[in-house]
Design a protein around this motif. Structure first.
Motif, short mmCIF file in Angstrom:
data_model
loop_
_atom_site.label_atom_id
_atom_site.label_comp_id
_atom_site.label_asym_id
_atom_site.label_seq_id
_atom_site.Cartn_x
_atom_site.Cartn_y
_atom_site.Cartn_z
N LEU A 1 9.04 4.51 14.01
CA LEU A 1 8.02 3.50 14.32
C LEU A 1 8.28 2.17 13.61
CD1 LEU A 1 4.80 5.72 14.17
CD2 LEU A 1 5.91 4.80 16.22
N GLU A 2 9.13 2.20 12.58
CA GLU A 2 9.48 1.00 11.80
C GLU A 2 8.24 0.28 11.25
OE1 GLU A 2 12.14 -1.39 14.15
OE2 GLU A 2 13.72 0.13 14.07
N ILE A 3 7.32 1.06 10.70
CA ILE A 3 6.10 0.49 10.11
C ILE A 3 6.10 0.58 8.60
CG2 ILE A 3 4.67 0.86 12.16
CD1 ILE A 3 3.61 3.41 10.79
N ALA A 4 7.03 1.34 8.03
CA ALA A 4 7.07 1.56 6.59
C ALA A 4 8.33 0.94 5.99
CB ALA A 4 7.03 3.06 6.28
N SER A 5 8.19 0.44 4.78
CA SER A 5 9.38 -0.08 4.11
C SER A 5 10.16 1.05 3.44
CB SER A 5 9.00 -1.15 3.08
OG SER A 5 8.26 -0.59 2.02
N GLU A 6 9.46 2.10 3.01
CA GLU A 6 10.12 3.24 2.36
C GLU A 6 9.33 4.50 2.66
OE1 GLU A 6 11.09 2.33 -1.86
OE2 GLU A 6 10.43 0.31 -1.31
N ILE A 7 10.03 5.63 2.76
CA ILE A 7 9.41 6.93 2.98
C ILE A 7 10.10 7.92 2.05
CG2 ILE A 7 8.89 8.76 4.65
CD1 ILE A 7 9.40 6.61 6.85
N TYR A 8 9.30 8.63 1.25
CA TYR A 8 9.85 9.60 0.30
C TYR A 8 9.23 10.97 0.54
CZ TYR A 8 11.26 5.49 -2.38
OH TYR A 8 11.81 4.31 -2.77
N SER A 9 10.00 12.03 0.38
CA SER A 9 9.42 13.36 0.31
C SER A 9 9.01 13.58 -1.15
CB SER A 9 10.42 14.42 0.76
OG SER A 9 11.57 14.40 -0.04
N THR A 10 7.92 14.30 -1.35
CA THR A 10 7.38 14.50 -2.69
C THR A 10 7.02 15.96 -2.91
OG1 THR A 10 5.12 13.99 -1.98
CG2 THR A 10 6.43 12.15 -2.80
N ALA A 11 6.90 16.33 -4.16
CA ALA A 11 6.43 17.66 -4.53
C ALA A 11 4.98 17.52 -4.99
CB ALA A 11 7.29 18.23 -5.65
N GLY A 12 4.23 18.59 -4.86
CA GLY A 12 2.85 18.56 -5.30
C GLY A 12 1.90 18.73 -4.14
N SER A 13 0.73 18.12 -4.23
CA SER A 13 -0.31 18.32 -3.23
C SER A 13 -0.07 17.54 -1.93
CB SER A 13 -1.68 17.98 -3.80
OG SER A 13 -1.70 16.65 -4.25
N PHE A 14 0.83 16.57 -1.95
CA PHE A 14 1.18 15.82 -0.75
C PHE A 14 2.67 15.97 -0.47
CE2 PHE A 14 -2.84 14.00 -1.84
CZ PHE A 14 -3.41 13.66 -0.63
N ASP A 15 3.05 15.85 0.79
CA ASP A 15 4.44 16.06 1.20
C ASP A 15 5.26 14.78 1.27
OD1 ASP A 15 4.11 18.93 1.77
OD2 ASP A 15 2.78 18.19 3.35
N LEU A 16 4.62 13.68 1.62
CA LEU A 16 5.33 12.41 1.82
C LEU A 16 4.59 11.28 1.12
CD1 LEU A 16 5.99 12.64 5.67
CD2 LEU A 16 7.62 13.15 3.84
N LEU A 17 5.35 10.27 0.71
CA LEU A 17 4.81 9.03 0.18
C LEU A 17 5.41 7.90 0.99
CD1 LEU A 17 3.15 7.58 -2.04
CD2 LEU A 17 5.26 7.46 -3.36
N VAL A 18 4.55 7.13 1.63
CA VAL A 18 4.98 6.05 2.51
C VAL A 18 4.54 4.73 1.92
CG1 VAL A 18 4.72 5.06 4.82
CG2 VAL A 18 4.84 7.55 4.53
N TYR B 1 0.86 -1.18 0.00
CA TYR B 1 0.00 0.00 0.00
C TYR B 1 0.90 1.23 0.00
CZ TYR B 1 -3.59 -3.24 1.61
OH TYR B 1 -4.45 -4.29 1.73
N PHE B 2 0.40 2.30 -0.59
CA PHE B 2 1.08 3.58 -0.53
C PHE B 2 0.18 4.57 0.18
CE2 PHE B 2 3.04 1.43 -4.05
CZ PHE B 2 4.37 1.77 -3.95
N VAL B 3 0.75 5.35 1.09
CA VAL B 3 -0.01 6.37 1.79
C VAL B 3 0.62 7.71 1.48
CG1 VAL B 3 -0.84 7.21 4.02
CG2 VAL B 3 -0.59 4.75 3.63
N ARG B 4 -0.18 8.59 0.87
CA ARG B 4 0.27 9.95 0.61
C ARG B 4 -0.12 10.80 1.82
NH1 ARG B 4 -0.85 11.76 -5.40
NH2 ARG B 4 -2.29 13.08 -4.27
N ILE B 5 0.80 11.62 2.28
CA ILE B 5 0.58 12.37 3.52
C ILE B 5 0.79 13.86 3.29
CG2 ILE B 5 1.41 12.74 5.88
CD1 ILE B 5 2.30 9.81 5.90
#
Length: 78
Positions: free
Chosen positions: A25-42, A4-8
């Motif tokens: 929290l070690e709940i995500a396999s990857e965390i990215y900062s993003t540009a646009g309407s959301f700041d993070l992609l988990v 699953y991907f969660v945009r934050i």
């Protein structure tokens, strides 16, 4: 396991703090900062019997500094 991907969307100036807290929290396999309407992609990998809505509500929404989320359900990897 299912991906699953969660945009934050974060409160202004809080994206690095939110990303670091989720990493701790070690709940995500990857965390990215993003540009646009959301700041993070988990990226999450959850067992098939785990309710993604409950997981996001319990683990992601509990992190201070989050304004909004959008969960993307994946179907197949290519």
């Amino acid at each position: 396991m299912h991906a699953y991907f969660v945009r934050i969307k974060c409160q202004l100036g809080e994206s690095y703090t939110v990303a670091n807290r989720i990493a701790e929290l070690e709940i995500a396999s990857e965390i990215y900062s993003t540009a646009g309407s959301f700041d993070l992609l988990v990226k999450l990998y959850l067992e098939d019997d785990v309710d993604v809505g409950q997981f996001v509500n319990t683990h992601i929404h509990a992190v201070d500094g989050i304004r909004d989320t959008e969960t993307l359900v994946t179907f197949r990897a290519f």
